[in-house]
Design an enzyme around this catalytic site. Structure first.
Site, short mmCIF file in Angstrom:
data_model
loop_
_atom_site.label_atom_id
_atom_site.label_comp_id
_atom_site.label_asym_id
_atom_site.label_seq_id
_atom_site.Cartn_x
_atom_site.Cartn_y
_atom_site.Cartn_z
CG ASP A 1 -1.81 -1.19 1.31
OD1 ASP A 1 -2.35 -1.60 0.28
OD2 ASP A 1 -1.95 -1.75 2.42
CG HIS B 1 -1.84 -1.39 -7.53
ND1 HIS B 1 -0.91 -1.38 -6.52
CD2 HIS B 1 -1.41 -2.27 -8.44
CE1 HIS B 1 0.04 -2.24 -6.84
NE2 HIS B 1 -0.24 -2.79 -7.98
CB ALA C 1 -2.91 -6.25 -2.17
P1 GDP Z 1 -0.46 0.38 -3.77
O1 GDP Z 1 -1.10 -0.94 -3.59
O2 GDP Z 1 0.98 0.36 -3.38
O3 GDP Z 1 -0.68 0.94 -5.13
O4 GDP Z 1 -1.12 1.39 -2.76
P2 GDP Z 1 -2.68 1.74 -2.53
O5 GDP Z 1 -3.32 2.06 -3.80
O6 GDP Z 1 -3.32 0.74 -1.67
O7 GDP Z 1 -2.52 3.01 -1.60
C1 GDP Z 1 -2.10 4.17 -2.04
C2 GDP Z 1 -3.22 5.18 -1.82
O8 GDP Z 1 -2.66 6.45 -1.66
C3 GDP Z 1 -4.17 5.31 -2.98
O9 GDP Z 1 -5.44 5.64 -2.50
C4 GDP Z 1 -3.59 6.47 -3.79
O10 GDP Z 1 -4.55 7.16 -4.57
C5 GDP Z 1 -3.08 7.32 -2.69
N1 GDP Z 1 -1.89 8.10 -3.01
C6 GDP Z 1 -0.79 7.70 -3.71
N2 GDP Z 1 0.14 8.67 -3.70
C7 GDP Z 1 -0.37 9.70 -2.96
C8 GDP Z 1 0.13 10.96 -2.54
O11 GDP Z 1 1.26 11.34 -2.83
N3 GDP Z 1 -0.69 11.72 -1.76
C9 GDP Z 1 -1.93 11.33 -1.39
N4 GDP Z 1 -2.65 12.15 -0.62
N5 GDP Z 1 -2.44 10.14 -1.76
C10 GDP Z 1 -1.67 9.33 -2.53
#
Ligand code: GDP
Length: 424
Positions: free
Chosen positions: A13, A41, A39
């Site tokens: 995440d 994204h 999981a």
């Molecule tokens: P992943 O599985 O590694 O892709 O991560 P997730 O999607 O579960 O979690 C990342 C969350 O953080 C998502 O809701 C993204 O839209 C959000 N996100 C990613 N980068 C940023 C950021 O720089 N700032 C903010 N506020 N949200 C972000």
């Protein structure tokens, strides 16, 4: 660079989907090489907001070919639903832009059920499974008791294979867990519903990748979860059942001779963790609640509130080493803007001594965090697009992490949108 991997450095995440979505413009092919739909994204772009579980994050870019490699846990049922969802949101999916490895093994109807049954048996000693059948699936794969996606093209042989597997698996279901037996009709109906749906996309993706590689196509490998959830190098047994490390990409993608030039490790500006197991830097109470709210830290797949804490330098440095990261993307820096002082877990105290080394899994529950504080910046940084735009305290925070984890922070993400990024 011709080949790169985007991988998680911590507990998952970290925002990998967001980084793949951003970087796919520089690549021709995106390959998922491990894991399943357990999981998720979250990707936000001009087409909308998407929760992807199995589909590679390159599906939003025109001309990008997306591949599900042989190393993934291919859940045809969930994949079909996910495909319908993104198609209904206006994304085009065709056998030209989505290819599924004929050597990917299928998650079968009993895998999810077995996951639930085993977690129930474990009672208060649960591993924190998302109950998507991933652990039973990979166990069966290693026992050579799964069905390859390509077998869907051989109905007679598939039926024989199903019969053998049914006889074996029903012993476990009925005698070990006292559950209902699965029937051949159940399996055939499942194959007719979901197998048929994904069949047009199944092909020899390893051959496709080898040819593409020879032609100089640029290939991006996309991982799920992070270093600390790696089956071999993570917090055993609170890991996933596959290898999120970049080193597994050549095997799990099918491009066995891949040399990965760039390994981009994604790190969140603070820590989050879903599920059970030791999480040394964990915060509790109001402090945790505020951070969880600020970062909207709820699981993309399960909706579970994530456990939160400050950035953990010990765990992150270990994660960087395990991945062999060549550059870091630091995400969600904007989330910390509300804090007067930014907590940082700088070291652990273990058995009376301070340590910088990430402990062996069974000793990890005994580690205590050492928390220090850095100046906060108390300014909204979400509109910053250049390094110079960031307040000095925010720059200092990034530079401190960079120095401590020993890897260049090339990207600083300040929002979920595609362009909310600072490239150094
Ligand atoms: P992943 O599985 O590694 O892709 O991560 P997730 O999607 O579960 O979690 C990342 C969350 O953080 C998502 O809701 C993204 O839209 C959000 N996100 C990613 N980068 C940023 C950021 O720089 N700032 C903010 N506020 N949200 C972000």
């Amino acid at each position: 660079m011709a080949t790169a991997a985007i991988v998680g450095i911590n507990w998952g995440d970290e925002g990998k989907g967001r980084m793949v979505d951003l970087l796919t413009q520089e690549y021709d092919i995106v390959v998922r090489y491990q894991g399943g739909g357990n999981a998720g994204h979250t990707v936000i772009n001009e087409k909308g907001k998407f929760a992807l579980h199995l589909l590679p994050s390159g599906i939003f870019r025109e001309g990008v070919v997306n591949i599900l490699g042989n190393g993934v846990a291919l859940d045809a049922e969930n994949l079909s639903k996910e495909m319908d969802e993104v198609i209904s949101q206006g994304v085009s999916l065709t056998p030209d832009n989505l290819k599924i490895s004929d050597r990917a093994s299928l998650v079968l109807p009993w895998h999810r059920e077995l996951d639930g049954l085993e977690e129930a048996r474990l009672a208060d000693k649960q591993y924190g499974s998302t109950k998507q059948g991933i652990a039973p699936f990979y166990s069966d794969k290693y026992q050579k008791k799964t069905v390859l996606a390509g077998e869907l093209f051989y109905p007679e042989k598939l039926r024989e294979h199903f019969a053998d597997l049914l006889e074996w698996k029903n012993l476990t279901l009925t005698r070990v867990y006292g559950a209902q037996a699965v029937t051949m009709d159940d399996l055939l109906a499942w194959a007719a519903d979901y197998g048929e749906k994904i069949k047009p996309y199944i092909c020899d993706t390893a051959d496709y990748l080898r040819k593409a590689n020879k032609q100089g196509k640029r290939i991006l490998f996309e991982a799920q979860l992070g270093s600390l959830r790696d089956l071999d190098f993570g917090i055993v047994p609170y890991t996933t059942s596959s290898n999120p490390v970049a080193a597994y990409a050549p095997v799990g993608s099918g491009l066995t001779n891949a040399r990965i030039e760039d390994i981009i490790g994604v790190v969140k500006a603070y820590s989050t963790c879903v599920g059970e197991g030791p999480f040394t830097c964990e915060m509790f109470g109001e402090e945790a609640e505020k951070l969880r709210e600020a970062g909207f830290e709820y699981g993309a797949k399960t909706g579970r509130p994530r456990r939160v804490g400050p950035i953990d330098i010990v765990a992150t440095r270990y994660g960087v080493e395990v991945q062999g990261a060549t550059a870091i993307a630091l995400t969600k820096l904007d989330v910390l803007s509300y804090l007067d002082k930014i907590p940082v877990c700088t070291r652990y105290k273990l058995y009376g001594e301070y340590t910088d080394k990430f402990p062996f899994p069974c000793a990890l529950p005994d580690a205590e965090p050492v928390i220090e504080y850095m100046e906060g910046w108390k300014t909204d940084v979400s509109s910053c697009r250049k390094w110079e735009d960031l307040p000095k305290a925010a720059q200092d925070y990034v530079l401190y992490i960079e120095k401590e984890i020993g890897c260049y922070i090339k990207y600083v993400s300040v929002g979920p949108e595609r362009d909310s990024i600072i490239i150094r």
